[in-house]
Design a protein around this motif. Sequence first.
Motif, PDB file in Angstrom:
ATOM      1  N   THR A   1     -15.202   8.045 -11.000  1.00  0.00           N
ATOM      2  CA  THR A   1     -16.368   7.632 -10.362  1.00  0.00           C
ATOM      3  C   THR A   1     -16.476   7.643  -9.156  1.00  0.00           C
ATOM      4  N   ALA A   2     -15.297   7.054  -8.544  1.00  0.00           N
ATOM      5  CA  ALA A   2     -14.992   6.565  -7.099  1.00  0.00           C
ATOM      6  C   ALA A   2     -14.812   7.915  -6.441  1.00  0.00           C
ATOM      7  N   THR A   3     -13.891   8.836  -6.958  1.00  0.00           N
ATOM      8  CA  THR A   3     -13.876  10.123  -6.421  1.00  0.00           C
ATOM      9  C   THR A   3     -14.999  10.970  -6.343  1.00  0.00           C
ATOM     10  N   ALA A   4     -15.713  11.037  -7.619  1.00  0.00           N
ATOM     11  CA  ALA A   4     -16.979  12.001  -7.494  1.00  0.00           C
ATOM     12  C   ALA A   4     -17.912  11.280  -6.454  1.00  0.00           C
ATOM     13  N   GLY A   5     -17.995  10.040  -6.194  1.00  0.00           N
ATOM     14  CA  GLY A   5     -18.726   9.627  -5.370  1.00  0.00           C
ATOM     15  C   GLY A   5     -18.566  10.203  -3.744  1.00  0.00           C
ATOM     16  N   ARG A   6     -17.353  10.557  -3.537  1.00  0.00           N
ATOM     17  CA  ARG A   6     -17.080  10.963  -2.268  1.00  0.00           C
ATOM     18  C   ARG A   6     -17.130  12.411  -2.088  1.00  0.00           C
ATOM     19  N   THR A   7     -17.170  13.470  -3.357  1.00  0.00           N
ATOM     20  CA  THR A   7     -17.052  14.652  -3.258  1.00  0.00           C
ATOM     21  C   THR A   7     -18.345  15.256  -3.954  1.00  0.00           C
ATOM     22  N   SER A   8     -19.289  14.595  -4.769  1.00  0.00           N
ATOM     23  CA  SER A   8     -20.033  15.317  -5.644  1.00  0.00           C
ATOM     24  C   SER A   8     -19.838  16.195  -6.567  1.00  0.00           C
TER      25      SER A   8
END
Length: 199
Positions: free
Chosen positions: A25-32
């Motif tokens: 979730t934290a990574t996807a929030g930065r990369t979509s």
Amino acid sequence: MKLVVVSAGLSVPSSTRLLADRLATATAGRTSAEIQVVELRDLAVEIAHNLTNGFPGKKLAEALDAVTQADGLIAVTPVFSASYSGLFKSFFDVLEKDALTGKPVLIAATGGSARHSLVLEHAMRPLFAYLRAVIVPTAVYAASEDWGAEGLSERIERAAGELGTLMRGLSTARPAKQAKVIPFAEQLAALSPPSPSGV
């Protein structure tokens, strides 16, 4: 972009899966990035069969393909006997040897005691270095006492930021595939019938 999460947790619910989800979730929030989770617990039988007969079942083949095609990978394992789980290692044993070459990977682990945190540096980092992955500097370990305590959220955010940066950078830098140029002489030779023996 596609982010694949490999979770080797065995129980339901699993602290390993919980950590994997928070990192994703934290990574996807930065990369979509689109997230796909691979639960190794559901693939245990197919992994064992692949190790013995060399052929992946349908679900395992889909999981291996997802990992191969991913722009970034999060790999999380519980700690057993001071190392990653056998199921975790077996999955990466059946993966094609070049599948992780140049791929950004965030490594993480869960365990009952903080004493096992060095599994990240002594076992997991060498495994993925051998597979020629690009491993983010910050690895995340969560012991039982870390849940709800200060520090875990910060490590998750820092590691996710590093993975997101690598995913965006490598995606931008990846050159477009070019068609192989075959010299005319080679094309002509391929079309010519073989010379009779003795001529």
